[in-house]
Design a protein around this motif. Sequence first.
Motif, PDB file in Angstrom:
ATOM      1  N   ARG A  38       0.857  -1.188   0.000  1.00 34.17           N
ATOM      2  CA  ARG A  38       0.000   0.000   0.000  1.00 34.17           C
ATOM      3  C   ARG A  38       0.896   1.242   0.000  1.00 34.17           C
ATOM      4  N   ARG A  42      -3.296   7.275  -2.622  1.00 42.45           N
ATOM      5  CA  ARG A  42      -4.094   6.206  -3.204  1.00 42.45           C
ATOM      6  C   ARG A  42      -4.339   6.493  -4.682  1.00 42.45           C
ATOM      7  N   LEU A  43      -4.662   5.444  -5.422  1.00 42.08           N
ATOM      8  CA  LEU A  43      -4.720   5.527  -6.880  1.00 42.08           C
ATOM      9  C   LEU A  43      -5.750   6.533  -7.385  1.00 42.08           C
ATOM     10  N   ASP A  44      -6.885   6.619  -6.717  1.00 41.22           N
ATOM     11  CA  ASP A  44      -7.947   7.510  -7.195  1.00 41.22           C
ATOM     12  C   ASP A  44      -7.880   8.897  -6.567  1.00 41.22           C
ATOM     13  N   HIS A  55      -7.675   9.441   5.463  1.00 42.37           N
ATOM     14  CA  HIS A  55      -6.969   8.321   4.839  1.00 42.37           C
ATOM     15  C   HIS A  55      -5.560   8.181   5.418  1.00 42.37           C
ATOM     16  N   PRO A  94       0.302  -1.310  -6.245  1.00 43.44           N
ATOM     17  CA  PRO A  94      -0.466  -0.868  -5.069  1.00 43.44           C
ATOM     18  C   PRO A  94      -1.607  -1.808  -4.707  1.00 43.44           C
ATOM     19  N   GLN A  96      -5.171  -1.526  -3.266  1.00 43.14           N
ATOM     20  CA  GLN A  96      -6.195  -0.502  -3.090  1.00 43.14           C
ATOM     21  C   GLN A  96      -6.955  -0.748  -1.795  1.00 43.14           C
ATOM     22  N   ASP A  97      -7.265   0.339  -1.098  1.00 40.73           N
ATOM     23  CA  ASP A  97      -7.838   0.197   0.229  1.00 40.73           C
ATOM     24  C   ASP A  97      -9.324  -0.136   0.221  1.00 40.73           C
ATOM     25  N   ASP A  98     -10.000  -0.037  -0.919  1.00 41.14           N
ATOM     26  CA  ASP A  98     -11.423  -0.332  -0.955  1.00 41.14           C
ATOM     27  C   ASP A  98     -11.699  -1.757  -1.434  1.00 41.14           C
ATOM     28  N   ARG A  99     -10.655  -2.606  -1.450  1.00 40.66           N
ATOM     29  CA  ARG A  99     -10.802  -3.994  -1.856  1.00 40.66           C
ATOM     30  C   ARG A  99     -10.158  -4.902  -0.817  1.00 40.66           C
ATOM     31  N   GLU A 104      -6.538  -8.391  -3.649  1.00 42.06           N
ATOM     32  CA  GLU A 104      -5.676  -7.428  -4.322  1.00 42.06           C
ATOM     33  C   GLU A 104      -4.274  -7.995  -4.549  1.00 42.06           C
TER      34      GLU A 104
END
Length: 316
Positions: A38, A42-44, A55, A94, A96-99, A104
Amino acid sequence: MRLAIFLLLLTVNPLITLLAQPLQALDQRVYKVAILDRFYPRLDGFGSDEDRSRHSWLYGMVDIDNDQVKEPFYHGDIVRMIATHPRITFITYPIQDDRAPMSEIRRNLQKIYARLQIQPLDALVLSWESSTLISSFDKPLQRENVDEYKKMIYAMGRKDPVWADTYEIIRWLEKIVDHGVAVYTISGNGGRGMVNTFSFADGVVTVGASEYELRHYIADNPFVDVHAQAAYELRRVDDAEGNILGYDINGDQCVDIRRERLSSVGYGQKDEEKQWSEKQWPEKYWRLLIGSSFAAPAALRSALFSDLEINDCYQR
């Protein structure tokens, strides 16, 4: 006979192959190392400063300047700093923190494997774990029983998607090793009674802590191949005039975290606020960074460059 043994070793451990090269050729080589972890940001991206702050508190590792805002470095960023060397190029994958993390990791390993033909790697660092109790296995934990352990993980995966992903991760790690990539993972931070099942993957190097006093926290079992430094103290680096340059993580007196990247400098405070925050930059950060996550990149770096010295600091 000696030649036969040497050739066998070269096929077993990809890093031995790297280190067996002539010194002149070794000195010129730049290694490609993938880190699956991580990273900040973050990517988005972030929708607002509040989103960024929330975050960062979830995933940030340190608040060095004590301004109640964590510095813009996540777990993978610290792993990369410890492994940093002027002849290593990092490729980050990376999480992702929402998965789901295991999903991942599996997805990224598939991506790494698919790209090996066009983006070859020398090494991969996976400083994550999917650990379970050693007592979950019928026999005393022994390397010769590893195939049985993997069958048990597969059976667990038929009931639990996390263990299904874990089994697939083990298989993908083995495929990546078969392509000549040196894969480093961790023993885990569950203490003596736990085992990181990623270490069941054939050919993977599992790293534990060299510090004896951490044995209650960091796992050590028959699947641990090497030990390396697992506790790190961030120390401030000043120039000859006493100006603060930043912080050193691995004790080489070089700046790993530059002053400009600290949160109290990076968010546009007024000059008087910056002067106030400078007083909050301690000579050493009060909390140690501890974990087998940090031993793995140290072991990789040591294996590649143990006989070489870095006389000058270089740009991180």
